[in-house]
Design an enzyme around this catalytic site. Structure first.
Site, PDB file in Angstrom:
ATOM      1  N   ASN A  91       0.884  -1.168   0.000  1.00  0.00           N
ATOM      2  CA  ASN A  91       0.000   0.000   0.000  1.00  0.00           C
ATOM      3  C   ASN A  91       0.915   1.209   0.000  1.00  0.00           C
ATOM      4  O   ASN A  91       1.516   1.538   1.014  1.00  0.00           O
ATOM      5  CB  ASN A  91      -0.890  -0.034   1.254  1.00  0.00           C
ATOM      6  CG  ASN A  91      -1.700   1.245   1.423  1.00  0.00           C
ATOM      7  OD1 ASN A  91      -1.833   2.034   0.476  1.00  0.00           O
ATOM      8  ND2 ASN A  91      -2.240   1.449   2.614  1.00  0.00           N
ATOM      9  N   TRP A  92       1.019   1.835  -1.157  1.00  0.00           N
ATOM     10  CA  TRP A  92       1.991   2.929  -1.296  1.00  0.00           C
ATOM     11  C   TRP A  92       1.541   4.212  -0.598  1.00  0.00           C
ATOM     12  O   TRP A  92       2.310   5.109  -0.387  1.00  0.00           O
ATOM     13  CB  TRP A  92       2.243   3.214  -2.774  1.00  0.00           C
ATOM     14  CG  TRP A  92       3.070   2.191  -3.473  1.00  0.00           C
ATOM     15  CD1 TRP A  92       3.445   0.950  -3.010  1.00  0.00           C
ATOM     16  CD2 TRP A  92       3.658   2.323  -4.782  1.00  0.00           C
ATOM     17  NE1 TRP A  92       4.215   0.310  -3.948  1.00  0.00           N
ATOM     18  CE2 TRP A  92       4.364   1.124  -5.044  1.00  0.00           C
ATOM     19  CE3 TRP A  92       3.656   3.330  -5.746  1.00  0.00           C
ATOM     20  CZ2 TRP A  92       5.058   0.916  -6.242  1.00  0.00           C
ATOM     21  CZ3 TRP A  92       4.338   3.129  -6.935  1.00  0.00           C
ATOM     22  CH2 TRP A  92       5.035   1.924  -7.178  1.00  0.00           C
ATOM     23  N   LYS A  93       0.242   4.308  -0.311  1.00  0.00           N
ATOM     24  CA  LYS A  93      -0.334   5.531   0.280  1.00  0.00           C
ATOM     25  C   LYS A  93      -0.020   6.736  -0.624  1.00  0.00           C
ATOM     26  O   LYS A  93       0.008   6.570  -1.825  1.00  0.00           O
ATOM     27  CB  LYS A  93       0.187   5.714   1.701  1.00  0.00           C
ATOM     28  CG  LYS A  93       0.034   4.431   2.533  1.00  0.00           C
ATOM     29  CD  LYS A  93       0.218   4.627   3.995  1.00  0.00           C
ATOM     30  CE  LYS A  93       0.013   3.301   4.709  1.00  0.00           C
ATOM     31  NZ  LYS A  93      -0.020   3.415   6.150  1.00  0.00           N
TER      32      LYS A  93
ATOM     33  N   HIS B 133      -9.505   1.863   4.258  1.00  0.00           N
ATOM     34  CA  HIS B 133      -8.285   1.954   5.069  1.00  0.00           C
ATOM     35  C   HIS B 133      -8.523   2.925   6.230  1.00  0.00           C
ATOM     36  O   HIS B 133      -9.245   3.907   6.078  1.00  0.00           O
ATOM     37  CB  HIS B 133      -7.125   2.427   4.190  1.00  0.00           C
ATOM     38  CG  HIS B 133      -5.807   2.318   4.885  1.00  0.00           C
ATOM     39  ND1 HIS B 133      -5.380   3.249   5.796  1.00  0.00           N
ATOM     40  CD2 HIS B 133      -4.851   1.364   4.824  1.00  0.00           C
ATOM     41  CE1 HIS B 133      -4.198   2.874   6.261  1.00  0.00           C
ATOM     42  NE2 HIS B 133      -3.854   1.737   5.687  1.00  0.00           N
TER      43      HIS B 133
ATOM     44  N   GLU C 251      -6.814   5.211   7.400  1.00  0.00           N
ATOM     45  CA  GLU C 251      -6.490   6.615   7.093  1.00  0.00           C
ATOM     46  C   GLU C 251      -7.631   7.285   6.338  1.00  0.00           C
ATOM     47  O   GLU C 251      -7.903   8.473   6.520  1.00  0.00           O
ATOM     48  CB  GLU C 251      -5.180   6.671   6.294  1.00  0.00           C
ATOM     49  CG  GLU C 251      -3.981   6.386   7.182  1.00  0.00           C
ATOM     50  CD  GLU C 251      -2.817   5.702   6.484  1.00  0.00           C
ATOM     51  OE1 GLU C 251      -2.741   5.735   5.244  1.00  0.00           O
ATOM     52  OE2 GLU C 251      -1.974   5.108   7.202  1.00  0.00           O
TER      53      GLU C 251
ATOM     54  N   GLU D 122      -5.993  -4.550  10.117  1.00  0.00           N
ATOM     55  CA  GLU D 122      -4.917  -3.612  10.413  1.00  0.00           C
ATOM     56  C   GLU D 122      -5.212  -2.847  11.698  1.00  0.00           C
ATOM     57  O   GLU D 122      -5.934  -1.840  11.671  1.00  0.00           O
ATOM     58  CB  GLU D 122      -4.770  -2.600   9.272  1.00  0.00           C
ATOM     59  CG  GLU D 122      -4.431  -3.223   7.936  1.00  0.00           C
ATOM     60  CD  GLU D 122      -3.771  -2.221   7.018  1.00  0.00           C
ATOM     61  OE1 GLU D 122      -2.662  -2.493   6.564  1.00  0.00           O
ATOM     62  OE2 GLU D 122      -4.360  -1.148   6.778  1.00  0.00           O
TER      63      GLU D 122
ATOM     64  N   GLY E  38       2.249   2.174  10.707  1.00  0.00           N
ATOM     65  CA  GLY E  38       3.262   3.229  10.596  1.00  0.00           C
ATOM     66  C   GLY E  38       3.970   3.546  11.901  1.00  0.00           C
ATOM     67  O   GLY E  38       4.666   4.554  12.013  1.00  0.00           O
TER      68      GLY E  38
ATOM     69  N   SER F 248       2.913  -2.260  10.162  1.00  0.00           N
ATOM     70  CA  SER F 248       4.360  -2.388  10.400  1.00  0.00           C
ATOM     71  C   SER F 248       4.919  -3.776  10.064  1.00  0.00           C
ATOM     72  O   SER F 248       5.851  -4.243  10.718  1.00  0.00           O
ATOM     73  CB  SER F 248       4.704  -2.009  11.852  1.00  0.00           C
ATOM     74  OG  SER F 248       4.348  -0.662  12.106  1.00  0.00           O
TER      75      SER F 248
ATOM     76  N   GLY G  68       2.699  -1.238   4.209  1.00  0.00           N
ATOM     77  CA  GLY G  68       2.853   0.177   3.871  1.00  0.00           C
ATOM     78  C   GLY G  68       4.314   0.526   3.645  1.00  0.00           C
ATOM     79  O   GLY G  68       4.873   0.282   2.577  1.00  0.00           O
ATOM     80  N   GLY G  69       4.940   1.064   4.669  1.00  0.00           N
ATOM     81  CA  GLY G  69       6.316   1.576   4.574  1.00  0.00           C
ATOM     82  C   GLY G  69       7.297   0.636   3.889  1.00  0.00           C
ATOM     83  O   GLY G  69       8.059   1.055   2.997  1.00  0.00           O
TER      84      GLY G  69
HETATM   85  P1  PGA Z   1       2.642   0.192   7.535  1.00  0.00           P
HETATM   86  O1  PGA Z   1       1.234   0.474   6.816  1.00  0.00           O
HETATM   87  O2  PGA Z   1       3.131  -1.133   7.014  1.00  0.00           O
HETATM   88  O3  PGA Z   1       3.522   1.341   7.123  1.00  0.00           O
HETATM   89  O4  PGA Z   1       2.384   0.146   8.990  1.00  0.00           O
HETATM   90  C1  PGA Z   1       0.312  -0.561   6.622  1.00  0.00           C
HETATM   91  C2  PGA Z   1      -0.952  -0.002   6.023  1.00  0.00           C
HETATM   92  O5  PGA Z   1      -1.402   1.060   6.458  1.00  0.00           O
HETATM   93  O6  PGA Z   1      -1.540  -0.612   5.106  1.00  0.00           O
END
Ligand code: PGA
Length: 249
Positions: free
Chosen positions: A10-12, A95, A97, A167, A173, A213, A234-235
């Site tokens: 997930n590149w966000k 998501h 966010e 999640e 994050g 994470s 994500g990251g």
């Molecule tokens: P993260 O993000 O791996 O950076 O914690 C995961 C996500 O929000 O899908």
């Protein structure tokens, strides 16, 4: 039948179109595998160059959002037909966010899930509790509610092909991965909930990811748990480390 793992990045809101092409070219040789579906969910403007860059590889391209109407006066939104025409196969829906910053609710998530299925796009339906909810002991109740509303009017045949991403918000994050037991407990409860809504066959078919994470160190233990069918990353999906996560064993 064993479920195929699905590992999605997930590149966000990261990577310009030219950076996206560069990243895909870097990752392409590192994420080769037959054993898992590999999906990169990218910002809307990166979709077309990403599909082009991923051609001939095992990488499938997903979107991070879609709108639940077909077309018309919805300035700034992206329709499902735009996504399929561009080559999108998956879409992240709900998501945390988007729930937090863009006012998504369980009801809009449900509308988007239905619309994605209508267009043959596989939804990656996100759910997760906050730290407060976990400390209050209402995690499972909360997640069951998110899932039940997200899957309202979704057929069993559709649900069998869906992906759910569990999640925990406190793990996103933050570098604080849930333990594999914590993740398995909730993923198992989600599968049980799907079994209650539908039947055993649907519960056995649906794929449930853990996200929050995930990194090369934590992935192997998480991904060997019986109810965890991969990860939403994500990251670490923006780095060569993603190759290690995809090839976790
Ligand atoms: P993260 O993000 O791996 O950076 O914690 C995961 C996500 O929000 O899908």
């Amino acid at each position: 039948m064993a479920r195929k793992k699905i590992i999605a990045g997930n590149w966000k809101m990261n990577m310009t179109p030219s950076e996206a092409v560069e990243l895909i070219n870097t990752l392409k040789p590192l994420v080769k595998t037959e054993e898992a579906d590999v999906v990169f969910c990218v910002p809307a403007i990166d979709i077309i160059p990403a599909v082009e860059a991923a051609k001939g590889s095992n990488i499938q391209i997903g979107a991070e959002n879609l709108y639940f109407e077909e077309k018309g006066a919805f300035t700034g939104e992206i329709s499902p037909a735009m996504l399929t025409d561009a080559g999108v196969k998956f879409v992240v829906i709900g998501h945390s966010e988007r729930r937090q910053y863009f006012a998504e609710t369980n009801e809009t998530v449900n509308k988007k899930v239905l619309k994605a299925f209508e267009h043959g796009i596989t939804p990656i339906v996100c759910c997760g509790e906050s730290l407060e909810q976990r400390e209050q002991g209402i995690t499972i109740d909360w997640i069951r509610q998110q899932i039940k509303i997200a899957f309202l009017n979704v057929t069993a045949d559709q649900a069998k092909t869906a992906v759910i991403a569990y999640e925990p918000i406190w793990a996103i994050g933050t570098g604080k991965t849930a333990t594999s037991d914590q993740a398995e407990e909730v993923c198992g409860a989600i599968r049980k909930c799907i079994g209650e809504i539908y039947d055993e066959a649907t519960a056995a078919a649906i794929r449930i990811q853990y996200g929050g994470s995930v990194n090369a160190k934590t992935a192997p233990e998480l991904f060997t748990k019986p109810d965890i069918d991969g990860g939403l990353v994500g990251g670490a999906s923006l780095k060569p480390e993603f190759g290690q996560i995809v090839n976790w064993h």
